[in-house]
Design a protein around this motif. Structure first.
Motif, PDB file in Angstrom:
ATOM      1  N   UNK A 248     -20.182 -28.882  44.791  1.00 54.99           N
ATOM      2  CA  UNK A 248     -19.160 -27.922  45.331  1.00 54.99           C
ATOM      3  C   UNK A 248     -19.694 -26.522  44.962  1.00 54.99           C
ATOM      4  N   UNK A 249     -20.006 -26.534  43.715  1.00 62.39           N
ATOM      5  CA  UNK A 249     -20.539 -25.055  43.384  1.00 62.39           C
ATOM      6  C   UNK A 249     -21.600 -24.185  44.164  1.00 62.39           C
ATOM      7  N   UNK A 250     -22.394 -25.106  45.009  1.00 56.78           N
ATOM      8  CA  UNK A 250     -23.367 -24.492  45.634  1.00 56.78           C
ATOM      9  C   UNK A 250     -23.088 -24.337  47.174  1.00 56.78           C
ATOM     10  N   UNK A 251     -21.785 -25.017  47.587  1.00 61.81           N
ATOM     11  CA  UNK A 251     -21.424 -24.842  49.081  1.00 61.81           C
ATOM     12  C   UNK A 251     -20.557 -23.410  49.064  1.00 61.81           C
ATOM     13  N   UNK A 252     -20.790 -22.929  50.360  1.00 63.61           N
ATOM     14  CA  UNK A 252     -20.014 -21.808  50.733  1.00 63.61           C
ATOM     15  C   UNK A 252     -18.580 -22.018  51.199  1.00 63.61           C
ATOM     16  N   UNK A 253     -17.919 -21.101  50.795  1.00 62.58           N
ATOM     17  CA  UNK A 253     -16.286 -21.274  51.272  1.00 62.58           C
ATOM     18  C   UNK A 253     -16.173 -20.337  52.664  1.00 62.58           C
ATOM     19  N   UNK A 254     -15.227 -21.135  53.679  1.00 64.97           N
ATOM     20  CA  UNK A 254     -14.573 -20.097  54.474  1.00 64.97           C
ATOM     21  C   UNK A 254     -13.142 -20.348  54.365  1.00 64.97           C
ATOM     22  N   UNK A 255     -12.402 -19.257  55.001  1.00 64.25           N
ATOM     23  CA  UNK A 255     -10.946 -19.404  54.886  1.00 64.25           C
ATOM     24  C   UNK A 255     -10.187 -19.910  56.229  1.00 64.25           C
ATOM     25  N   UNK A 256     -11.319 -20.832  56.848  1.00 64.67           N
ATOM     26  CA  UNK A 256     -10.594 -21.448  58.205  1.00 64.67           C
ATOM     27  C   UNK A 256      -9.316 -22.060  57.915  1.00 64.67           C
ATOM     28  N   UNK A 257      -9.249 -22.956  56.971  1.00 64.14           N
ATOM     29  CA  UNK A 257      -7.980 -23.755  56.956  1.00 64.14           C
ATOM     30  C   UNK A 257      -6.813 -23.002  56.316  1.00 64.14           C
ATOM     31  N   UNK A 258      -7.089 -22.124  55.569  1.00 64.32           N
ATOM     32  CA  UNK A 258      -5.909 -21.217  55.278  1.00 64.32           C
ATOM     33  C   UNK A 258      -5.329 -20.254  56.172  1.00 64.32           C
ATOM     34  N   UNK A 259      -6.324 -19.698  57.091  1.00 61.57           N
ATOM     35  CA  UNK A 259      -5.863 -18.774  58.227  1.00 61.57           C
ATOM     36  C   UNK A 259      -5.292 -19.701  59.480  1.00 61.57           C
ATOM     37  N   UNK A 260      -5.814 -21.076  59.728  1.00 73.39           N
ATOM     38  CA  UNK A 260      -5.345 -21.659  60.520  1.00 73.39           C
ATOM     39  C   UNK A 260      -3.886 -22.358  60.308  1.00 73.39           C
ATOM     40  N   UNK A 261      -3.623 -22.549  58.862  1.00 75.16           N
ATOM     41  CA  UNK A 261      -2.142 -22.749  58.568  1.00 75.16           C
ATOM     42  C   UNK A 261      -1.273 -21.881  58.649  1.00 75.16           C
ATOM     43  N   UNK A 262      -1.541 -20.606  58.115  1.00 77.92           N
ATOM     44  CA  UNK A 262      -0.819 -19.569  58.549  1.00 77.92           C
ATOM     45  C   UNK A 262      -0.490 -19.141  59.910  1.00 77.92           C
ATOM     46  N   UNK A 263      -1.458 -19.191  60.678  1.00 82.88           N
ATOM     47  CA  UNK A 263      -1.489 -19.172  62.261  1.00 82.88           C
ATOM     48  C   UNK A 263      -0.488 -20.164  62.794  1.00 82.88           C
ATOM     49  N   UNK A 264      -0.630 -21.437  62.645  1.00 86.46           N
ATOM     50  CA  UNK A 264       0.305 -22.284  63.209  1.00 86.46           C
ATOM     51  C   UNK A 264       1.775 -22.127  62.710  1.00 86.46           C
ATOM     52  N   UNK A 265       2.207 -21.573  61.339  1.00 90.60           N
ATOM     53  CA  UNK A 265       3.474 -21.535  61.057  1.00 90.60           C
ATOM     54  C   UNK A 265       3.866 -20.345  61.612  1.00 90.60           C
ATOM     55  N   UNK A 266       3.126 -19.118  61.911  1.00 86.78           N
ATOM     56  CA  UNK A 266       3.532 -18.081  62.644  1.00 86.78           C
ATOM     57  C   UNK A 266       3.855 -18.351  63.990  1.00 86.78           C
TER      58      UNK A 266
END
Length: 306
Positions: A248-266
């Motif tokens: 996992x150390x070598x894999x890139x992170x994207x904020x997709x799930x974090x943003x999706x969760x906030x958008x759904x709650x909003x």
């Protein structure tokens, strides 16, 4: 629920979610003079009139800050420079910075924060003192810092009593100020605690709009470095745990799930205090803007496309 979205292979651009598109409407992004220099044309990356924060790193000459602000203003963006109280020596220095930003870049917006140094360099130690100075009278918009994970520089016992007292003071200031005010927060990684924090503010009578900090796509090592430098607490423990897994150390992170969760709650709670997203492009401005374009639909369409 997985905390991160780690891409394992190159994929097609994401299908735009109406909820995410709505949350990314009028998103903002942070740059520094040295990162801005790497961008040939911001209009190819950012939507028209994007609010661009110019982060003031200690030791960076004010002339470089102002030059970056002037360039961004010239390309059609709304510029919001940082004013870190603890590195401003006195009223004369503060007035000079404001005069340069106004004179060279027509700046009318500012982020006021204490600043990440332990010992103040002069007369100021808090954003409240900057607000009280009167020197920002006439600014259209004034933002202040928010800390969903707390701030041990203020509440050294790990609580939030002093932070909440300060926010209530700033809420009262906003009610007697002509400037539009909002909270711009440190970057976060998990929606649940952020939602709980935003609801807590509302319960305490703090209704300043929240512009939630989101770390842009980056390598895990990069995120850990910035999390340590910025004092991110619980999230840092999650990153450190994941860093122990070499795959996992070598894999890139994207904020997709974090943003999706906030958008759904909003979408489910339209009165929810988070108004928009503020990006920290920790993996690069172009990388962050590309993610926004792929996920944000019309909200993230570059200015040069119009």
């Amino acid at each position: 629920m997985a905390l991160f979205n780690f891409k394992r292979e190159t994929s097609a651009p994401s299908t735009t979610s109406p909820q995410v598109e709505a949350l990314l409407q009028n998103y903002s992004i942070e740059v520094m003079p040295r990162t801005a220099e790497k961008v040939e044309n911001f209009r190819d990356l950012l939507p028209q009139h994007t609010r661009v924060y110019v982060a003031h790193i200690e030791g960076t000459p004010i002339e470089d800050m102002v030059a970056t602000a002037k360039r961004l203003k010239g390309e059609g963006f709304d510029v919001m420079p940082h004013f870190p109280a603890r590195i401003i020596k006195d009223r004369a220095m503060l007035a000079d910075w404001i005069a340069q930003y106004k004179g060279e870049a027509d700046v009318k917006q500012a982020l006021l924060l204490a600043g990440g140094v332990a010992t103040p360099h002069g007369d100021y130690h808090s954003s409240m003192q900057l607000l009280e100075s009167g020197l920002f009278d006439g600014f259209d918009r004034l933002h202040i810092a928010g800390h969903p994970e707390g701030n041990r520089d203020i509440d050294r016992d790990g609580g939030d009593r002093l932070v909440m007292e300060a926010l209530k003071w700033k809420q009262a200031f906003s009610e007697r100020s002509d400037a539009k005010m909002a909270l711009a927060t440190q970057f976060c990684f998990e929606a649940g605690p952020v939602i709980k924090w935003a609801d807590r503010l509302a319960a305490e009578g703090i209704n300043l709009p929240i512009h939630i900090g989101v770390a842009g796509p980056a390598k895990l090592q990069t995120l850990i470095k910035f999390a340590i430098a910025c004092g991110v607490g619980p999230s840092l423990k999650v990153l450190q745990k994941r860093a122990m897994d070499v795959t996992k150390l070598l894999l890139p992170y994207e904020p997709t799930e974090f943003v999706n969760d906030l958008a759904a709650h909003k979408a489910r709670h339209p009165d929810f205090g988070i108004q928009s997203v503020h990006f920290f492009p920790l993996g690069g401005i172009k990388t962050n803007a590309t993610w926004a374009i792929e996920n944000g639909g019309k909200s993230a369409a570059p200015a040069s496309n119009s």
